[in-house]
Design a protein around this motif. Sequence first.
Motif, PDB file in Angstrom:
ATOM      1  N   GLY A  18      34.100  40.254  -2.842  1.00 42.30           N
ATOM      2  CA  GLY A  18      34.323  40.993  -2.382  1.00 42.30           C
ATOM      3  C   GLY A  18      33.042  41.553  -1.235  1.00 42.30           C
ATOM      4  O   GLY A  18      33.598  41.663   0.088  1.00 42.30           O
ATOM      5  N   ARG A  19      32.109  40.226  -1.063  1.00 38.69           N
ATOM      6  CA  ARG A  19      31.613  40.096   0.469  1.00 38.69           C
ATOM      7  C   ARG A  19      32.565  39.268   1.695  1.00 38.69           C
ATOM      8  O   ARG A  19      32.927  39.453   2.666  1.00 38.69           O
ATOM      9  N   GLU A  20      33.150  38.616   0.720  1.00 38.39           N
ATOM     10  CA  GLU A  20      33.604  37.308   1.626  1.00 38.39           C
ATOM     11  C   GLU A  20      34.487  38.032   1.857  1.00 38.39           C
ATOM     12  O   GLU A  20      35.287  37.963   3.951  1.00 38.39           O
ATOM     13  N   PHE A  21      35.805  39.310   1.207  1.00 39.01           N
ATOM     14  CA  PHE A  21      36.817  39.887   1.633  1.00 39.01           C
ATOM     15  C   PHE A  21      36.392  40.345   2.881  1.00 39.01           C
ATOM     16  O   PHE A  21      38.109  41.121   3.325  1.00 39.01           O
ATOM     17  N   THR A  22      35.406  41.313   2.438  1.00 42.52           N
ATOM     18  CA  THR A  22      35.426  42.116   3.758  1.00 42.52           C
ATOM     19  C   THR A  22      34.274  41.757   4.632  1.00 42.52           C
ATOM     20  O   THR A  22      35.088  42.204   5.833  1.00 42.52           O
TER      21      THR A  22
END
Length: 238
Positions: free
Chosen positions: A168-172
Amino acid sequence: MSAVLAAMMKAIGQLGDRAVVAVLVKSVAVTLVLFAVAGAGLYAAIPLMAESEWFAALIPPVIGGPLLIAAMVLVALVAFWLLFRVVALMVLQFFADEVVAAVEARHYPALAERARPLPLAREVSLALRGLLRVLGYNLLALPLAVLLLFTAIGPGLVFLGVNAVLMGREFTDMAWVRHCGPGGERANPVPWGERVLLGAGVAGLMLVPLVNFLAPVIGAAAGTHLVLRRIAADGGAA
């Protein structure tokens, strides 16, 4: 949750765009090449490992010959399944800018004009840091997963939770770094809960054969929607 679902549906709807297809083909090809090289190396190493004394001491006497090779192949397949999301995410980092740009151009043209394309050195740095985070947190979660082996589903839930937070962090962040300023003055505007839901959704897709090749690109596009809708809601300030 509705925002995450809407973002993922928009991302799926854009899979046919030429720019997105190009990223999908490149990222899948590079990922498969990396695993093919690793597999060839393992295949070449199996006979050497089987003949070494230190390796033989680790293997019970009842396991040998074809059975040993079969066991090692099985371990390699399990490793492929576990490591696929890590490698695919790392590879996608190098092409993420193209996915983000495609989403910006189609859905947020005003914001696309203000985006700051990332230099190659920055992309490499982000990819390596993301890889280290994913590997590090999964290794930290490994002891807990081992303790929960007796529950059958415990290890899967542990890794699903860890990877939901990480992905979730990486994709945002893939989208946010194009808009947050050269020094990253502001924190990622997507709420923690939305990031976790996005990561959990993509982690679930990665468990489905064939769909798992699409999952990282869907995650990058959906993460872009979540970031840019927040920027747009703030009047375009970033």
